[in-house]
Write a protein that holds these residues in place. Structure first.
Motif, short mmCIF file in Angstrom:
data_model
loop_
_atom_site.label_atom_id
_atom_site.label_comp_id
_atom_site.label_asym_id
_atom_site.label_seq_id
_atom_site.Cartn_x
_atom_site.Cartn_y
_atom_site.Cartn_z
N LEU A 1 0.82 -1.21 0.00
CA LEU A 1 0.00 0.00 0.00
C LEU A 1 0.86 1.26 0.00
O LEU A 1 0.51 2.26 -0.64
CB LEU A 1 -0.93 0.01 1.21
N ALA A 2 1.99 1.23 0.70
CA ALA A 2 2.90 2.37 0.65
C ALA A 2 3.42 2.59 -0.77
O ALA A 2 3.49 3.72 -1.25
CB ALA A 2 4.06 2.16 1.62
N CYS A 3 3.75 1.50 -1.44
CA CYS A 3 4.21 1.59 -2.84
C CYS A 3 3.11 2.13 -3.74
O CYS A 3 3.36 2.94 -4.64
CB CYS A 3 4.68 0.23 -3.34
N ALA A 4 1.88 1.69 -3.52
CA ALA A 4 0.75 2.19 -4.31
C ALA A 4 0.55 3.68 -4.09
O ALA A 4 0.25 4.43 -5.02
CB ALA A 4 -0.52 1.42 -3.96
N GLY A 5 0.69 4.11 -2.83
CA GLY A 5 0.56 5.54 -2.54
C GLY A 5 1.62 6.36 -3.24
O GLY A 5 1.34 7.43 -3.79
N VAL A 6 2.87 5.87 -3.24
CA VAL A 6 3.94 6.57 -3.94
C VAL A 6 3.65 6.63 -5.44
O VAL A 6 3.75 7.69 -6.07
CB VAL A 6 5.30 5.89 -3.68
N ALA A 7 3.27 5.49 -6.02
CA ALA A 7 3.01 5.44 -7.46
C ALA A 7 1.88 6.37 -7.86
O ALA A 7 1.91 6.99 -8.93
CB ALA A 7 2.68 4.01 -7.89
N THR A 8 0.89 6.50 -7.01
CA THR A 8 -0.27 7.34 -7.33
C THR A 8 0.04 8.82 -7.21
O THR A 8 -0.12 9.59 -8.16
CB THR A 8 -1.44 7.00 -6.39
N PHE A 9 0.50 9.25 -6.05
CA PHE A 9 0.57 10.67 -5.77
C PHE A 9 1.84 11.32 -6.29
O PHE A 9 1.89 12.54 -6.43
CB PHE A 9 0.34 10.92 -4.29
N ALA A 10 2.88 10.52 -6.58
CA ALA A 10 4.03 11.10 -7.26
C ALA A 10 3.63 11.59 -8.64
O ALA A 10 4.06 12.67 -9.10
CB ALA A 10 5.16 10.07 -7.37
N GLN A 11 2.77 10.82 -9.33
CA GLN A 11 2.33 11.19 -10.67
C GLN A 11 1.27 12.28 -10.67
O GLN A 11 1.28 13.17 -11.52
CB GLN A 11 1.78 9.96 -11.40
N LEU A 12 0.34 12.20 -9.73
CA LEU A 12 -0.83 13.07 -9.77
C LEU A 12 -0.45 14.55 -9.76
O LEU A 12 -1.00 15.36 -10.52
CB LEU A 12 -1.76 12.76 -8.60
N TYR A 13 0.50 14.93 -8.92
CA TYR A 13 0.84 16.34 -8.76
C TYR A 13 2.26 16.67 -9.23
O TYR A 13 2.81 17.71 -8.87
CB TYR A 13 0.67 16.76 -7.30
#
Length: 401
Positions: free
Chosen positions: A18-30
């Protein structure tokens, strides 16, 4: 709390993926937020138009969170999240190759829609696959991943963009997000607690949504998400434009360092849980909004140190308010909690999209002072909604989560 027995993992199952998913998501989003002045100059667009590269991604996410939540009821949380993170990474890798501004906006909207599968499903996954004793730690790992992912994406993109342009800066973030996505797919445990739901008709779907839309308290929390998140994103969207202009002349790498103020939010979002347990959620929510307003007022000053202190206060206040409001949403929803959470996310990212873009129109026409005044009005509206519609004493037991 005592130490875990020998041989027991300190990191609960599900926390690392889940930590990896959070990084993958929010690094790209903003990732483009700190690069908006560079995008504006390179593509020949205004500040408000450049901000659409952020707003289109958050619009895509806002629109997609509900469909993702229903799709995962049939396909499973991990399978759906895996598909979402792969799809988002593909679009993220295509963004730097966009031949013009219109294609860039389209790719960002598609990237955001794909990213919507992660925040829509992460909490449902935790509920089903992680034991109660480990759930808080796993949730903390996910939140840490989202915070650090968002911060990492902005900090990496700025210096790389200074050297090689905004496209290469964005590409560097997307490549790192791709690595995090691969780690998520490799580390995610096989689902054990998921039970597929039967396909639901329109009436059943509506039955899950209507109770959330009839509750004045939930509507007040959705208003917090829309108004406060919109104000928050607007400050970070346009402060870079202000500071890259005379008399400050900040380069992109220095603008990226502004996002270190997010660490204040990491601290405040954890602190408010204990304070709310004593004083109540509403009181802490109102104080957090007040801290936002005070920080925003300080950004009107000319000296850089005062602006930076104001940004730190503004950020701490926002994350404190967001932590209270998002946690309170689940507590107030008597049924359809996944849908209540998705509606909160929809309001949150809709505010990011709509206010984050429209505030740019005020900024480019009338300047920072006028935009800050408009955002102060939005914060005041959020306070009025909280005072009039939220219960005064709720939340003194059990914290905010």
């Amino acid at each position: 709390m005592g130490r875990p027995p020998a041989g027991q993992h300190r990191v609960p199952p599900g926390a690392a993926p889940l930590a990896c998913a959070g990084v993958a998501t929010f690094a790209q989003l903003y990732s483009l937020q700190g690069l908006l002045p560079l995008v504006s100059r390179d593509l020949g667009v205004t500040a408000a138009q450049a901000s659409l590269t952020v707003s289109m991604a958050t619009i895509g996410l806002a629109v997609a969170v509900l469909p993702w939540s229903f799709a995962a009821d049939h396909w499973g949380r991990i399978r759906t999240m895996g598909f979402a993170v792969i799809l988002a990474t593909v679009f993220g890798l295509l963004v730097p190759a966009a031949p013009n501004f219109e294609i860039l906006l389209l790719l960002r909207a598609l990237e955001g829609a794909a990213l919507g599968g992660i925040p829509a499903l992460a909490i449902a996954y935790l509920t089903e696959e992680v034991s109660r004793s480990n759930a808080a730690a796993a949730a903390g790992a996910y939140v840490a991943g989202t915070t650090l992912g968002g911060l990492f994406g902005r900090l990496l993109a700025g210096p790389v963009a200074d050297l090689a342009g905004w496209r290469i800066g964005t590409l560097a973030v997307s490549l790192c997000a791709a690595a995090a996505a691969v780690a998520f797919l490799l580390l995610a445990p096989k689902p054990r607690g998921f039970v597929p739901s039967p396909r639901e008709g329109f009436g059943s779907v509506l039955g899950k949504l209507l109770p959330q839309l009839r509750s004045t308290s939930l509507l007040a929390l959705y208003a917090q998400a829309f108004l406060l998140m919109g104000s928050f994103v607007s400050v970070y969207n346009y402060l870079g434009f202000r500071l890259e202009a005379p008399p400050y002349l900040f380069p992109a790498s220095a603008v990226a360092l502004l996002f270190l103020a997010y660490l204040a939010g990491t601290v405040s979002s954890r602190m408010v849980a204990g304070v709310a347990a004593r004083w109540g959620r509403r009181a802490v929510l109102l104080v957090s909004a007040g801290v936002m307003a005070a920080g925003l007022a300080m950004t009107l000053a000319a000296p850089i140190p005062v602006i930076l202190v104001g940004l730190v206060l503004f950020t701490a206040g926002f994350f404190g308010a967001h932590s209270i409001a998002s946690g309170w949403t689940g507590a107030l929803a008597l049924m359809g909690r996944a849908q209540a959470s998705s509606l909160y996310n929809l309001s949150y990212y809709a505010g990011s999209s709509v206010v984050g873009w429209s505030a740019g129109l005020v900024f480019q026409q009338f300047g920072w002072t006028a935009m800050a005044g408009a955002l102060a009005v939005l914060i005041a509206l959020a306070v009025v909604a909280a005072v009039t519609l939220l219960p005064r004493s709720a939340g003194r037991a059990g914290g905010t989560r």
